[in-house]
Design an enzyme around this catalytic site. Structure first.
Site: not given
Ligand code: AMP
Length: 220
Positions: A127, A171
């Protein structure tokens, strides 16, 4: 209409929340976006939040809860809002329940985007994002322009530091430990809508709309 999105980082919450926000003309409130803007502006909040964000850790509950309470008190939230990235802990969810009660608002649904972990890891590490307008790019499916100048606004396209592979893995763990329990929390309240998040953007959106319509206009 008050909605919450749940799902792994990279599951498409921001994209889907953005589409619903345009459709229903209610704001998308992304705690991640608010924090990133504060980091760029180097406000006190941004300075405090940055080290947690860079490590893929959660920012302290009381800071985040304060931000959200302030944001939903703004006039554009009167007709409803869509929370993207909040709540992320049971404590945040309990506090939000209290806020809803105080403000006499009713949570319509919590949309949980279901997707395999390995798929989101690929999505996140490839991304890229525009620092100015937030437009998302993807190295595989929608590569940024060669000069890394956003084709929407001319801003700089970059990789979020928390989208680097090691931080992404962390994460995911943080999500599993601290946020995933919210599925049971909202499941017990009868609010949870689980939607397949592995499909393309349009299909996920149409499934969400179908499920929301069933809530608002239940079949007899
Ligand atoms: P996101 O864009 O939602 O993935 O959020 C990016 C980062 O901002 C997270 O990894 C956290 O460090 C921080 N953050 C965003 N929302 C929250 C929240 N509700 N509670 C704690 N930290 C948050």
């Amino acid at each position: 209409m008050e909605l919450i999105f749940l799902g792994y980082p990279g599951s498409g919450k921001g994209t889907q929340a953005g589409l619903l926000s345009e459709r229903y003309n209610i704001p998308k409130i992304s705690t991640g976006d608010i924090l990133r803007a504060a980091v760029i502006a180097k406000t006190d909040l941004g300075v405090k939040a940055k080290e947690f964000m860079d490590r893929g850790e959660l920012v302290a509950d009381d800071i985040i809860i304060g931000l959200v309470v302030q944001r939903i008190a703004e006039p554009d939230s009167v007709r409803g809002f869509i929370l993207d990235g909040f709540p992320r802990t049971i404590h945040q969810a309990q506090e939000l329940d209290r806020v809803f009660l105080d403000l006499k608002r009713r949570l319509l649904a919590v949309i949980s985007l279901e997707i395999e972990k390995k798929k989101v890891i690929g999505r996140l590490t490839s991304r890229r994002v525009c620092a100015k307008c937030g437009k998302l790019y993807n190295l595989q499916t929608e590569p940024p322009p060669v000069d890394n100048k956003c084709d929407n606004c001319g801003g700089k396209v970059y990789q979020r530091s928390d989208d680097e592979p090691e931080t992404v893995l962390h994460r995911m763990e943080v999500y599993e430990q601290q946020t995933q329990p919210l599925k049971d929390y909202y499941g017990m309240q009868g609010k949870l809508l689980q939607v397949d998040g592995s499909l393309n953007v349009e299909k996920v959106q149409s499934e969400i709309l179908k499920r929301l319509r069933m809530l608002v206009e239940p079949r007899i």
